[in-house]
Design an enzyme around this catalytic site. Structure first.
Site, PDB file in Angstrom:
ATOM      1  N   HIS A  69       0.785  -1.290  -0.006  1.00 46.55           N
ATOM      2  CA  HIS A  69      -0.001  -0.094   0.006  1.00 46.55           C
ATOM      3  C   HIS A  69       0.902   1.178  -0.065  1.00 46.55           C
ATOM      4  O   HIS A  69       1.654   1.414   1.039  1.00 46.55           O
ATOM      5  CB  HIS A  69      -0.871  -0.015   1.225  1.00 46.55           C
ATOM      6  N   ARG A  71      -0.243   4.190  -0.408  1.00 47.07           N
ATOM      7  CA  ARG A  71      -1.186   5.359  -0.146  1.00 47.07           C
ATOM      8  C   ARG A  71      -1.286   6.497  -0.985  1.00 47.07           C
ATOM      9  O   ARG A  71      -1.802   7.420  -0.232  1.00 47.07           O
ATOM     10  CB  ARG A  71      -0.513   5.747   1.324  1.00 47.07           C
ATOM     11  N   ASN A 101      -6.755   0.579  -3.093  1.00 43.05           N
ATOM     12  CA  ASN A 101      -7.568   1.188  -1.957  1.00 43.05           C
ATOM     13  C   ASN A 101      -6.979   2.429  -1.391  1.00 43.05           C
ATOM     14  O   ASN A 101      -6.726   2.870  -0.099  1.00 43.05           O
ATOM     15  CB  ASN A 101      -7.861   0.286  -0.745  1.00 43.05           C
ATOM     16  N   HIS A 186      -9.111 -10.191  -0.931  1.00 43.74           N
ATOM     17  CA  HIS A 186      -9.027 -10.078   0.387  1.00 43.74           C
ATOM     18  C   HIS A 186     -10.260 -10.761   0.976  1.00 43.74           C
ATOM     19  O   HIS A 186     -11.447 -10.275   1.212  1.00 43.74           O
ATOM     20  CB  HIS A 186      -9.120  -8.500   0.511  1.00 43.74           C
ATOM     21  N   HIS A 239      -2.741 -12.380   1.857  1.00 49.86           N
ATOM     22  CA  HIS A 239      -2.602 -12.683   3.074  1.00 49.86           C
ATOM     23  C   HIS A 239      -3.266 -13.672   3.758  1.00 49.86           C
ATOM     24  O   HIS A 239      -4.193 -13.439   4.817  1.00 49.86           O
ATOM     25  CB  HIS A 239      -2.823 -11.355   3.960  1.00 49.86           C
ATOM     26  N   ASP A 312       2.066  -7.089   2.382  1.00 49.91           N
ATOM     27  CA  ASP A 312       0.877  -6.310   2.695  1.00 49.91           C
ATOM     28  C   ASP A 312       1.438  -5.019   3.490  1.00 49.91           C
ATOM     29  O   ASP A 312       0.699  -4.469   4.693  1.00 49.91           O
ATOM     30  CB  ASP A 312      -0.091  -7.177   3.635  1.00 49.91           C
TER      31      ASP A 312
HETATM   32 ZN   LIG Z   1      -6.001  -7.209   2.417  1.00 53.42          ZN
END
Ligand SMILES: [Zn+2]
Length: 441
Positions: A69, A71, A101, A186, A239, A312
């Site tokens: 991520h 961001r 995300n 996920h 994950h 992750d």
């Molecule tokens: Zn996830």
């Protein structure tokens, strides 16, 4: 990733050169010219202007992390493409795949182009995008998957959230299958995890926190495997936290389905007791499970069921992590200490050796996201010289204040570990940890 001023010639001497994709494992020198691997052989005769002594080290393909991520856009207080990729370099990763995300969600060609252009301007390593499966990751309307893949997305996922509706899931899987693109799930059945902040079990009861049962993961994976039987295509469990999920993946693979799974350092090393004292550094999604799950996950890596390792990497600010346990965000950073933690969980325990660990961190994730054909995850003559030099015996202590990324949310503070990337090269250019971006400009 333009490289206008590559080192003319560089030779990496006396290392153990590993390329799991071709099976190479030998003591040799690696000659790099104009950003590409020119030759690999023992005692190469070269007048190279620059030499790296890799005695006692592994000379490996640049590591690939298919799940980070960064961001950006929208979460620049936590991490940016510039800082996250510097963290990657520090950890030995030359290629990362970022999750969608962000705010806005990476669910449009424009959003993808934004990330690509920011990466071009500011990234220290290669950045590829895993684009959203549904608009806004809301699970209601399918994203323009065809266009996203044409625009360079290397996988599809609503990571951070599950694709909850079976009808939507079937549609997304079918669409991914048409393009041979991987769908990454996920896995979290939302009706079973409402208000939950850690694994359901004795520790949660003791702390008075609502528990998040493993079956919330298993049900989704089980359902998806059945859907995949109808649609075909490639399905990847992100994950993995539950030992039963490992078993589901094992059985699906045995039946010929293209199912894979990834393990993160924390799920290989920590159980839910790490949450005691309401330690928010141990709050993650999916949550830390039990010793039995750690054992099953490690066995899954050892027997080839789990073929990919992924951090992750999920940076948050310390202010956010200072909130009470239930309010604090899920997630920890991973890029800068992952390699040593994988070694601790998998090599120190005798389950796998270094060549296999490198395979799980290079060619396997590169294949997952369809980049192996472009040379990612491989160390071969003629390919771009993305190389990670690893000292497997380097003993060091994890100190989050030493991290070059923005995130300090790490539950491994003070851990004594062994194994470290001592030099990370992109197109033949050594990128010291925290390297100035100008090196690549
Ligand atoms: Zn996830």
């Amino acid at each position: 990733m333009p490289n206008d001023s590559p080192t003319d010639e560089l030779v990496i001497r006396n290392g153990r050169v590993l390329d799991p994709a071709s099976g190479r494992d030998e003591m040799a020198d690696v000659l790099v010219r104009n950003g590409r691997v020119e030759a690999i052989a023992p005692e190469l005769d070269s007048q190279a202007t620059e030499t790296i002594d890799a005695r006692g080290c592994l000379v490996a393909p640049g590591l690939v992390d298919p799940h980070v991520h960064l961001r950006e856009p929208g979460g620049e207080d936590k991490e940016t493409i510039a800082t996250g990729t510097r963290a990657a370099i520090a950890g030995g990763f030359t290629t990362v795949c970022c999750m969608p995300n962000t705010a806005p969600t990476l669910d449009s060609v424009q959003a993808l182009e934004f990330v690509h252009s920011r990466a071009e301007d500011s990234a220290a390593c290669r950045v590829f995008v895993v684009a959203a499966a549904t608009l806004g990751r809301q699970g209601e309307q399918i994203a323009p998957i065809d266009s996203l893949l044409r625009a360079g997305a290397v996988g599809i996922s609503d990571d951070g959230d599950v694709v909850a509706s079976p009808r939507m899931m079937r549609q997304v899987l079918a669409c991914c299958a048409q393009h041979d693109a991987v769908f990454m799930q996920h896995a979290q059945e939302p009706s079973l995890t409402e208000g939950a902040s850690m694994n359901a079990g004795v520790t949660a009861t003791k702390l008075g926190l609502r528990g998040w049962p493993k079956i919330a993961e298993e049900l989704i994976v089980e359902r998806d495997i059945r859907l995949l039987g109808e649609t075909g295509g490639r399905y990847h469990v992100q994950h993995v936290s539950s030992g039963t999920t490992v078993e589901l993946i094992r059985n699906a693979r045995a039946s010929g389905l293209q199912v894979s799974g990834e393990a993160s350092p924390h799920h290989l090393l920590l159980d839910d007791r790490a949450c005691e004292g309401y330690d928010t550094m141990a709050k993650m999604n999916p949550p830390l499970r039990s010793e039995a799950d750690i054992h099953a996950l490690r066995q899954g890596v050892a027997d080839g069921t789990i073929t990919v390792l992924a951090t992750d990497h999920a940076p948050h600010t310390l202010e956010e992590k200072a909130l009470d346990f239930e309010s604090a965000p899920f997630g920890i950073v991973g890029l800068e200490c992952a390699l040593a933690l994988y070694a601790k969980a998998l090599i120190d325990t005798g389950l796998i050796d270094w060549p296999r660990l490198i395979e799980l961190l290079s060619i396997e994730p590169a294949r997952l996201v369809g980049l192996a054909d472009q040379g990612v995850g491989r160390l071969e003559v003629g390919l771009p010289a993305d190389i990670t030099i690893i000292d497997p015996d380097c003993a060091w202590t994890i100190r989050r204040d030493d991290f070059v990324g923005k995130g300090r949310n790490c539950p491994f503070e003070g851990w004594a570990v062994k194994g470290r990337a001592v030099n990370t090269l992109i197109e033949g250019t050594p990128m010291p940890a925290g390297a100035a971006n100008s090196i690549l400009k």
